[in-house]
Design a protein around this motif. Sequence first.
Motif, PDB file in Angstrom:
ATOM      1  N   ASN A  81       0.809  -1.216   0.000  1.00 42.83           N
ATOM      2  CA  ASN A  81       0.000   0.000   0.000  1.00 42.83           C
ATOM      3  C   ASN A  81       0.845   1.271   0.000  1.00 42.83           C
ATOM      4  N   VAL A  82       2.130   1.130   0.251  1.00 43.92           N
ATOM      5  CA  VAL A  82       3.023   2.283   0.252  1.00 43.92           C
ATOM      6  C   VAL A  82       3.536   2.512  -1.159  1.00 43.92           C
ATOM      7  N   GLU A  83       3.189   3.676  -1.737  1.00 43.36           N
ATOM      8  CA  GLU A  83       3.569   3.945  -3.115  1.00 43.36           C
ATOM      9  C   GLU A  83       5.052   4.290  -3.243  1.00 43.36           C
ATOM     10  N   SER A  84       5.555   5.105  -2.314  1.00 43.84           N
ATOM     11  CA  SER A  84       6.942   5.554  -2.410  1.00 43.84           C
ATOM     12  C   SER A  84       7.643   5.307  -1.081  1.00 43.84           C
ATOM     13  N   HIS A  85       8.571   4.362  -1.065  1.00 41.17           N
ATOM     14  CA  HIS A  85       9.284   4.028   0.160  1.00 41.17           C
ATOM     15  C   HIS A  85      10.426   5.017   0.400  1.00 41.17           C
ATOM     16  N   ARG A  86      10.686   5.269   1.652  1.00 42.48           N
ATOM     17  CA  ARG A  86      11.829   6.114   1.993  1.00 42.48           C
ATOM     18  C   ARG A  86      13.130   5.384   1.682  1.00 42.48           C
ATOM     19  N   ALA A  87      14.171   6.169   1.483  1.00 46.12           N
ATOM     20  CA  ALA A  87      15.475   5.578   1.199  1.00 46.12           C
ATOM     21  C   ALA A  87      15.949   4.744   2.389  1.00 46.12           C
ATOM     22  N   GLU A  88      16.630   3.651   2.103  1.00 49.89           N
ATOM     23  CA  GLU A  88      17.133   2.763   3.158  1.00 49.89           C
ATOM     24  C   GLU A  88      18.243   3.469   3.933  1.00 49.89           C
ATOM     25  N   THR A  89      18.103   3.516   5.257  1.00 56.83           N
ATOM     26  CA  THR A  89      19.102   4.173   6.104  1.00 56.83           C
ATOM     27  C   THR A  89      19.676   3.247   7.167  1.00 56.83           C
ATOM     28  N   ARG A  90      19.174   2.036   7.275  1.00 52.49           N
ATOM     29  CA  ARG A  90      19.668   1.078   8.268  1.00 52.49           C
ATOM     30  C   ARG A  90      20.483  -0.004   7.561  1.00 52.49           C
ATOM     31  N   PHE A  91      21.716  -0.207   8.011  1.00 54.39           N
ATOM     32  CA  PHE A  91      22.608  -1.163   7.369  1.00 54.39           C
ATOM     33  C   PHE A  91      23.204  -2.162   8.359  1.00 54.39           C
ATOM     34  N   GLY A  92      22.571  -2.291   9.517  1.00 52.99           N
ATOM     35  CA  GLY A  92      23.079  -3.226  10.511  1.00 52.99           C
ATOM     36  C   GLY A  92      24.421  -2.829  11.076  1.00 52.99           C
ATOM     37  N   CYS A  93      24.671  -1.524  11.173  1.00 56.32           N
ATOM     38  CA  CYS A  93      25.968  -1.036  11.654  1.00 56.32           C
ATOM     39  C   CYS A  93      26.160  -1.409  13.123  1.00 56.32           C
ATOM     40  N   ARG A  94      27.380  -1.821  13.470  1.00 56.34           N
ATOM     41  CA  ARG A  94      27.684  -2.268  14.841  1.00 56.34           C
ATOM     42  C   ARG A  94      28.420  -1.218  15.658  1.00 56.34           C
ATOM     43  N   ALA A  95      28.720  -0.052  15.059  1.00 57.76           N
ATOM     44  CA  ALA A  95      29.430   0.997  15.790  1.00 57.76           C
ATOM     45  C   ALA A  95      28.579   1.467  16.968  1.00 57.76           C
ATOM     46  N   ARG A  96      29.203   1.555  18.145  1.00 54.92           N
ATOM     47  CA  ARG A  96      28.449   1.895  19.349  1.00 54.92           C
ATOM     48  C   ARG A  96      29.358   2.270  20.501  1.00 54.92           C
ATOM     49  N   MET A  97      28.767   2.891  21.501  1.00 51.58           N
ATOM     50  CA  MET A  97      29.444   3.147  22.777  1.00 51.58           C
ATOM     51  C   MET A  97      28.430   2.918  23.891  1.00 51.58           C
ATOM     52  N   GLN A  98      28.818   2.142  24.895  1.00 49.56           N
ATOM     53  CA  GLN A  98      27.920   1.842  26.011  1.00 49.56           C
ATOM     54  C   GLN A  98      28.529   2.337  27.308  1.00 49.56           C
ATOM     55  N   ILE A  99      27.684   2.954  28.131  1.00 52.87           N
ATOM     56  CA  ILE A  99      28.124   3.427  29.437  1.00 52.87           C
ATOM     57  C   ILE A  99      27.338   2.703  30.519  1.00 52.87           C
TER      58      ILE A  99
END
Length: 413
Positions: free
Chosen positions: A116-134
């Motif tokens: 039902n979605v005519e125009s999808h947004r550009a893909e922005t999630r690539f499973g990136c693992r970069a992170r910092m945890q405190i």
Amino acid sequence: MDREDNLNEANGTKAYAKSLLNYETGIDLNSVIDCESNETVDLEKTDVRKQLVPVLGMEFETEEDAFEFYNAYAYTVGFSVRKSKAHKNEDDKLMDRLFVCSSEGHRQKKKKCDPNVESHRAETRFGCRARMQISCGRSAKNYKVIKFIHEHTHPTSSPSKTHFFRSHRNMSFAQKVEADMADSSGIAPRESVEFMSRQVGGRQNLGFIYDDYKNYLHSKRTREIKLGDTGGVLEYLQKMQLNDPNFFYAIQVDEDDLITNIFWADSRMMVDYDYFGNVVCFDTTYRKNKEGRPFAMFVGVNNHKQTVVFGAALLYAETTATFSWLFDTFVKAMSGKKPKTILTDQDAAMAKALFEKWPQTCHRLCIWHIYQNAAKQLKNVFENFNDFTKEFSSCIYDHEDEDDFLYAWNNML
């Protein structure tokens, strides 16, 4: 170089790094604590960027300090960050927080494959693992970096593009004051943003984008509307309906009882539309003084070539959802009749709403807006060639027949 010179050089580098961080992100490095010495992080090296790289064991006084530090690091590398998972104890104290690259994870399949979605947004999630945890222990006062991954699964941005990322966009207090002044003076948002970008040497130095500016103005206007205003507007519209039983009005309010959109049309407008509503001009150029709300008008021309009004509306935002509601409401007020042709400006949200709601209506751009846009884009030509203005205006306004227009246009060129 003796010990005193080394100390002076280190202090100078430290001050430079502080000024750099304060200029770009507003971070105070006094809040960054070395876990072993319990002192502020020492910036003795000349490469400031290296000092922004998180280190295991580094401590921060607050969660926000940690986020700002990681965001400053992301700015130098070329990516955006967001807050992810967190845990709190029974006293509602934050025990740990995960900051990740904005490209972490993957888009949900049900959204990605929805037919039902005519125009999808550009893909922005690539499973990136970069992170910092405190993390912060029950008896500890500060948050300590317990995990840091710097590798990305996607190319990072160049410095000239980093300012487009969400986590690096922010309107300063001075910019908000300037936006308020421009808005109260009736200056259009796009012109105001263009002027502000010139002041700082380009949009890459502005710190925010055009959408951020519009969102700020919208939230500001929403806050300024008092809850009682809804009742006042309703009372006025109901009074008009008592004087004219055929008077039609519709309003939209949000979940906080704040007015978002208002449309109205009296009986004379409805009669005029029934006779002369085949061609409609829809314009949101007008503004209502201090509030800056778009004043939209449906207008046409009668058999004496006089302008007649078919309906009017006060809007809060020129979005596709707003225009969709307005077009539906207009048709309802006019007993289901849709115009055969509508003339509008070059607003993309308006064009999308028309395509969805009135697909059978012929959509054309208003000739006045076309001329104004041409005058802006061809400013040098208008200034350097005196005859061009006259010939161009003649092409635009004086020829109704297509062949006559093409003949005049080619002669002008």
